[in-house]
Enzyme design. Structure first.
Site, short mmCIF file in Angstrom:
data_model
loop_
_atom_site.label_atom_id
_atom_site.label_comp_id
_atom_site.label_asym_id
_atom_site.label_seq_id
_atom_site.Cartn_x
_atom_site.Cartn_y
_atom_site.Cartn_z
CB ILE A 58 -1.02 -0.01 1.16
CG1 ILE A 58 -2.13 1.01 0.89
CG2 ILE A 58 -0.32 0.22 2.50
CD1 ILE A 58 -3.38 0.80 1.68
N GLY B 125 2.49 -3.68 11.18
CA GLY B 125 1.69 -3.91 9.98
C GLY B 125 1.64 -2.72 9.05
CG ASP C 6 -0.13 2.63 12.35
OD1 ASP C 6 -0.08 3.69 11.72
OD2 ASP C 6 -0.26 2.58 13.59
CB THR D 42 -8.22 -8.79 7.83
OG1 THR D 42 -7.27 -8.12 7.01
CG2 THR D 42 -9.64 -8.38 7.48
#
Length: 173
Positions: free
Chosen positions: A13, A34, A36, A125
């Site tokens: 991302i 993750g 973040d 998730t």
């Protein structure tokens, strides 16, 4: 207004050249693991500086679950980062409305910023334990319902398993 194109990408991302990238943030807004952690690391110190300002001015107790705020994207190829705090999955309590709110409030922030393209991760998730198939169902349904007026809404999934779960909810031509 026409409905946006909804696309799926298997990848990172932090490499998406879109107007806004959605961050699956923790409530502190100060980075974490993750998605973040990756966004904060690659985006650089400007993101953290704005997050600290938000904490000091409005969110001393942290950003509430299901809400969203925006900052600069720093060194990311996007213009903005929209930070949202997903719910931790609980077998004993239905928190689906909070997960849907993450997507809805992120889209509201994107509209306020004037964003036309938005990239989303699979919120909650990962370490928050939300079952992937159900998370994909909620994400796709909410973006379809709330995404009017955007050019493209993109789900960026880290691995093939996640991509396949979203693809099952979003038949592509």
């Amino acid at each position: 207004m026409p409905n946006p194109t909804i696309t799926l990408v298997q990848g990172d991302i932090t490499e998406q050249a879109v107007d806004a990238v959605v961050n699956a943030a923790n409530s502190s807004l100060l980075g974490g693991g993750g998605v973040d952690g990756a966004i904060h690391r690659k985006g650089g110190p400007d993101i953290l500086a704005e997050c600290r300002e938000l904490r000091a001015a409005h969110y001393g107790g942290g950003l509430p679950t299901g809400q969203a705020v925006s900052t600069t994207a720093g060194r990311l190829p996007a213009h903005w980062v929209i930070h949202t705090v997903g719910p931790v999955w609980a077998k004993s309590e239905d928190r689906s409305a909070l997960l849907a709110s993450c997507y809805r409030e992120s889209l509201r922030q994107a509209r306020e910023l004037g964003a036309r393209t938005v990239a989303f991760p699979a919120i909650s998730t990962g370490v928050y334990g939300w079952p992937l198939d159900d998370g994909a169902r909620i994400a796709v349904a909410t973006v379809r319902e709330e995404g009017e007026g955007f050019d493209e809404l993109r789900f960026v999934l880290f691995d093939k398993h996640s991509h396949d779960a979203f693809a099952a909810r979003l038949p592509l031509p």
